[in-house]
Design an enzyme around this catalytic site. Structure first.
Site, mmCIF file in Angstrom:
data_model
loop_
_atom_site.group_PDB
_atom_site.id
_atom_site.type_symbol
_atom_site.label_atom_id
_atom_site.label_comp_id
_atom_site.label_asym_id
_atom_site.label_seq_id
_atom_site.Cartn_x
_atom_site.Cartn_y
_atom_site.Cartn_z
ATOM 1 N N ASP A 1 -2.751 0.353 7.972
ATOM 2 C CA ASP A 1 -1.590 1.243 7.806
ATOM 3 C C ASP A 1 -0.457 0.944 8.789
ATOM 4 O O ASP A 1 0.278 1.842 9.204
ATOM 5 C CB ASP A 1 -2.015 2.720 7.959
ATOM 6 C CG ASP A 1 -3.034 3.137 6.908
ATOM 7 O OD1 ASP A 1 -3.022 2.558 5.809
ATOM 8 O OD2 ASP A 1 -3.838 4.038 7.190
ATOM 9 N N SER B 1 4.502 6.786 2.510
ATOM 10 C CA SER B 1 5.180 5.535 2.865
ATOM 11 C C SER B 1 4.625 4.389 2.029
ATOM 12 O O SER B 1 3.407 4.276 1.865
ATOM 13 C CB SER B 1 4.922 5.188 4.337
ATOM 14 O OG SER B 1 5.272 6.262 5.190
ATOM 15 N N ASN C 1 0.852 -1.196 0.000
ATOM 16 C CA ASN C 1 0.000 0.000 0.000
ATOM 17 C C ASN C 1 0.880 1.235 0.000
ATOM 18 O O ASN C 1 2.012 1.207 0.500
ATOM 19 C CB ASN C 1 -0.875 0.006 1.259
ATOM 20 C CG ASN C 1 -1.799 1.202 1.324
ATOM 21 O OD1 ASN C 1 -2.385 1.603 0.307
ATOM 22 N ND2 ASN C 1 -1.945 1.812 2.493
ATOM 23 N N GLU D 1 5.269 10.341 -4.060
ATOM 24 C CA GLU D 1 4.625 9.021 -4.163
ATOM 25 C C GLU D 1 4.947 8.366 -5.500
ATOM 26 O O GLU D 1 5.185 7.161 -5.589
ATOM 27 C CB GLU D 1 3.103 9.158 -4.006
ATOM 28 C CG GLU D 1 2.686 9.636 -2.626
ATOM 29 C CD GLU D 1 1.176 9.627 -2.434
ATOM 30 O OE1 GLU D 1 0.498 8.726 -2.959
ATOM 31 O OE2 GLU D 1 0.662 10.530 -1.739
ATOM 32 N N HIS E 1 0.690 5.077 1.480
ATOM 33 C CA HIS E 1 -0.100 5.870 2.418
ATOM 34 C C HIS E 1 0.525 7.266 2.497
ATOM 35 O O HIS E 1 1.745 7.392 2.628
ATOM 36 C CB HIS E 1 -0.096 5.203 3.795
ATOM 37 C CG HIS E 1 -0.882 5.970 4.800
ATOM 38 N ND1 HIS E 1 -2.258 5.961 4.827
ATOM 39 C CD2 HIS E 1 -0.490 6.815 5.782
ATOM 40 C CE1 HIS E 1 -2.679 6.751 5.800
ATOM 41 N NE2 HIS E 1 -1.630 7.293 6.389
HETATM 42 C C1 GAR Z 1 -2.623 9.078 -2.778
HETATM 43 O O1 GAR Z 1 -2.174 10.243 -2.163
HETATM 44 C C2 GAR Z 1 -2.466 7.894 -1.853
HETATM 45 O O2 GAR Z 1 -1.322 7.966 -1.049
HETATM 46 C C3 GAR Z 1 -3.706 8.022 -1.010
HETATM 47 O O3 GAR Z 1 -4.712 8.397 -1.916
HETATM 48 C C4 GAR Z 1 -4.128 9.134 -2.992
HETATM 49 C C5 GAR Z 1 -4.539 8.473 -4.279
HETATM 50 O O4 GAR Z 1 -4.119 9.217 -5.375
HETATM 51 N N1 GAR Z 1 -4.014 6.801 -0.359
HETATM 52 C C6 GAR Z 1 -4.621 6.747 0.814
HETATM 53 O O5 GAR Z 1 -4.990 7.728 1.419
HETATM 54 C C7 GAR Z 1 -4.832 5.343 1.343
HETATM 55 N N2 GAR Z 1 -5.232 5.383 2.698
HETATM 56 P P1 GAR Z 1 -4.094 8.572 -6.829
HETATM 57 O O6 GAR Z 1 -5.463 7.941 -7.056
HETATM 58 O O7 GAR Z 1 -3.862 9.716 -7.741
HETATM 59 O O8 GAR Z 1 -3.000 7.547 -6.868
#
Ligand code: GAR
Length: 225
Positions: free
Chosen positions: A149, A140, A111, A178, A113
């Site tokens: 998480d 992370s 995952n 990310e 996060h």
């Molecule tokens: C990202 O920032 C990811 O880290 C977060 O959602 C966003 C998705 O963006 N994930 C979480 O919050 C999981 N708990 P994306 O759809 O553009 O990849």
């Protein structure tokens, strides 16, 4: 893992920019793996259009069609098994998973996060970092285990919090990090640098004691003992 190229399933709920970074890294040859499918729990998730446009099989399993989290997870297990994934990458997948799913794919789910775990599991991570007065924030990549998480962290992308930041522009800066760290972790997996043994994450065969870090354009590998 299969004898052929490893197969990756990506799970999304929305925009899918992390999925896109992973697809691009595979297409560019940085990651030696195939994207077997992209699954969304939401019909119409924008990321599905990108995947379909890149000839990646897409599937939607709406959590609202199932009476319980366990029933939803069982439906995902069945659908995903058909694609024989070696690894399952949660990329903005906004559902809490039960042991029905986590045990079925144990040691193969990762995952991303948007916080420097163990800080701020759960939601609203950027707002919480700002309210705490943190000078650095980040994201992370971790192994998924039963507790939300909380699995071992492999790599973190770190950014400075800037004066005047709000949750939105901090999130945008973290998102850039990310897109670097998730492909890097998958690259390590495909290269055999990173392996999983039960709930242990091993880097070059030794337990990770401190996650790797991507900060200011520089990658520091995980520390092991
Ligand atoms: C990202 O920032 C990811 O880290 C977060 O959602 C966003 C998705 O963006 N994930 C979480 O919050 C999981 N708990 P994306 O759809 O553009 O990849």
């Amino acid at each position: 893992m299969s004898a052929t190229r490893p197969r990756i399933a990506i799970l999304i709920s929305g925009r899918g920019s992390n999925m896109r970074a992973l697809v691009e890294a595979c297409r560019a040859g940085d990651i030696n793996a195939d994207i077997a499918c992209v699954l969304s729990n939401k019909a119409g998730a924008p990321g599905l259009d990108y995947a379909a446009a890149h000839d990646i099989p897409t599937l939607t399993i709406s959590h609202s069609d199932y009476p319980s989290r366990e029933a939803f997870d069982a439906a995902m297990n069945q659908a995903l098994d058909a694609y024989r994934p070696d690894w399952l990458l949660l990329a903005g997948f906004m559902r809490i998973l039960t042991p029905v799913f986590i045990d079925h794919f144990a040691g193969r789910i990762f995952n991303i996060h948007p916080s420097l775990l163990p800080l701020y599991p759960g939601l609203n991570t950027h707002q919480r970092a700002l309210e705490a007065g943190d000078t650095r924030a980040g994201a992370s990549v971790h192994l998924v285990t039963a507790e939300l998480d909380s699995g071992p962290v492999i790599l973190q992308g770190v950014v400075d919090v800037c004066e005047g930041d709000d949750a939105e522009n901090l999130a945008a800066r973290v998102l850039g990090a990310e897109h670097l760290i998730y492909p890097q972790v998958v690259k390590w997996l495909t290269q055999g640098e990173l392996s999983i043994d039960g709930q242990r994450c091993l880097f070059r065969g030794s337990d990770i004691i401190k996650p790797g870090r991507w900060y200011n354009g520089r990658l520091t590998e995980p520390e092991t003992h």
